[in-house]
Motif scaffolding. Structure first.
Motif, PDB file in Angstrom:
ATOM      1  N   THR A 290       0.773  -1.318  -0.113  1.00 17.09           N
ATOM      2  CA  THR A 290       0.033  -0.071  -0.038  1.00 17.09           C
ATOM      3  C   THR A 290       0.810   1.388  -0.003  1.00 17.09           C
TER       4      THR A 290
ATOM      5  N   GLN B  83      -6.001  -5.660 -10.843  1.00 16.19           N
ATOM      6  CA  GLN B  83      -6.515  -7.250 -10.892  1.00 16.19           C
ATOM      7  C   GLN B  83      -6.343  -7.873  -9.665  1.00 16.19           C
ATOM      8  N   GLY B  84      -5.495  -7.109  -8.836  1.00 19.62           N
ATOM      9  CA  GLY B  84      -5.370  -7.498  -7.250  1.00 19.62           C
ATOM     10  C   GLY B  84      -4.668  -8.643  -7.183  1.00 19.62           C
ATOM     11  N   GLY B  85      -4.853  -9.392  -5.768  1.00 18.12           N
ATOM     12  CA  GLY B  85      -4.125 -10.509  -5.681  1.00 18.12           C
ATOM     13  C   GLY B  85      -2.674 -10.716  -5.762  1.00 18.12           C
TER      14      GLY B  85
ATOM     15  N   GLU C  16      -1.084  -8.036  -8.443  1.00 17.73           N
ATOM     16  CA  GLU C  16      -0.764  -6.724  -7.767  1.00 17.73           C
ATOM     17  C   GLU C  16       0.235  -6.769  -7.040  1.00 17.73           C
ATOM     18  N   LYS C  17       0.790  -7.880  -6.170  1.00 13.24           N
ATOM     19  CA  LYS C  17       1.629  -8.034  -5.355  1.00 13.24           C
ATOM     20  C   LYS C  17       3.120  -7.874  -6.243  1.00 13.24           C
TER      21      LYS C  17
END
Length: 414
Positions: A58, A86-88, A91-92
């Protein structure tokens, strides 16, 4: 007082003054390095290190989101917004790659090192990197090294040939012996090597340099401020924030060496205390004056000069200037170069800063009817009716600075 003693005292004063001036001009990172080096040489000095907090995903996303407009990081964040959304795991991975991006456009660490820090397989990082390299523009960003950067640009131009592959594989030969050594290493003709080199010279080995340099993302901030009621908590981020201690020299040493080490340690501690005192005073005054800016952004940036800060804090103008040398302040809206907070009024009669007037112009034009766009003369009249004393010429310049076309062009685009 004997002349010899006077000279020794004078020399000691000059040495301490030099230490103060040197430390005042250092960033937090440079101060850490300087203190570590001094402690390694001086057995009397003991450093107390502050535990550094890690950066979360973040934090990185917020950092890129508030990057200076048109900077490399602002561009990258926008280009990769779809992947980040897309996240998850995606994203990481993308977040980790962005965090390692250097101003040159290259990655600061290898995929293997990034994978290790994420506790993931290297294949996953490599796969994400390939996706990013194909998605990002201009080609060459997120390269592992020079060869990778040039290869990406050649592939983007459909210019990657077998000969060019050989040239890229043997670039060290070019450094050692020039084109002739490269031709010998690749077993290509001189003409082929020259053709390849001619194309390589048209590529950009550091595509990140084409963007606006954003110093707020090239290193950690020196100061972090957080809201605390109506005021602010101020944290100074040198990892040696605990300061320095002076201990006893081990027995058995020579008295002259012990005295010299003790004098240097005391001078350094005195200089560090003065730096901390000056830094706290200057930053505290800046934060007090610009509290609205740190909460609301550019539209609330108040006029402020170095002379005013010097007068209020009691420090010499040159001392204030040294303290602000490269100083980065992190607030709720991101990281800002402290010097950018110093701006005069929009005109001799106005009480608003340039960013405040620009923010108001931007707001007025965002609400205009594009069938009847506001002219610079009309903008000037509106601003003056609101108590902002600016001329039409100033309004025209500010409008251009924020990248908005004249009324005639805005009408044509409606």
């Amino acid at each position: 007082m004997p002349l010899k003693t006077q000279l020794r005292a004078k020399h000691s004063q000059v040495f301490r003054l030099g230490q103060v001036v040197t430390l005042l001009q250092m960033t937090a990172t440079e101060l850490d390095e300087h203190l570590a080096a001094e402690a390694q040489e001086n057995p009397i000095l003991v450093l107390r290190q502050r535990r550094a907090a890690g950066m979360s995903a973040t934090d990185v996303l917020e950092m890129t989101a508030v990057a200076q407009p048109n900077s490399l990081y602002d561009h990258v964040f926008r280009e990769l917004a779809g992947l980040l959304g897309q996240g998850g795991l995606m994203e990481k991975l993308i977040t980790a790659l962005i965090a390692e991006l250097e101003p040159s456009g290259w990655l600061g660490r290898t995929p293997a090192a990034i994978a290790e820090s994420l506790q993931l397989n290297e294949e996953l990082v490599d796969a994400a990197l390939r996706v990013v390299q194909k998605r990002i523009d201009p080609a060459g960003l997120f390269a592992r090294d020079l060869k990778d950067c040039l290869r990406l640009q050649l592939e983007d131009r459909d210019a990657m040939t077998a000969e060019m592959e050989l040239v890229l594989d043997h670039l060290p030969a070019l450094e050692r012996g020039g084109p002739s050594a490269l031709a010998k290493a690749t077993e290509l003709s001189s003409d082929s090597v020259q053709e390849c080199l001619a194309l390589l010279r048209r590529l950009d080995p550091k595509p990140g340099n084409a963007f606006v340099v954003d110093p707020t993302l090239t290193r950690e901030p020196d100061v972090r401020i957080t809201p605390s009621g109506d005021g602010w908590d101020i944290e100074f981020l040198s990892s040696w924030q605990g300061g320095v201690e002076i201990t006893q020299l081990p027995r058995g040493g020579r008295a002259s060496e012990a005295n010299e080490a003790l004098a240097k340690a005391r001078a350094l501690k005195h200089a560090l205390d003065m730096r901390v005192s000056a830094l706290k005073g200057v930053v505290g005054e800046i934060v007090e004056r610009q509290g609205a800016y740190f909460r609301l952004g550019d539209r609330a940036l108040a006029p402020m000069t170095l002379s005013e800060i010097a007068r209020e804090t009691g420090f010499h103008l040159s001392t204030v200037s040294r303290i602000l040398n490269g100083l980065l302040i992190e607030g709720p809206n991101g990281i800002v170069l402290a010097r950018t907070l110093f701006t005069g009024t929009a005109s001799a009669q106005a009480t608003q800063s340039k960013p405040q007037v620009q923010a108001r112009i931007r707001a007025l034009l965002a609400e205009e009817d594009l069938r009847k766009p506001l002219s610079d003369r009309r903008l000037t009249a509106i601003l003056q009716s609101e108590g902002i004393a600016v001329s039409r010429r100033v309004v025209s310049n500010y409008r251009q600075d924020i990248g908005i076309h004249p009324a005639a062009k805005r009408r044509l685009r409606a």
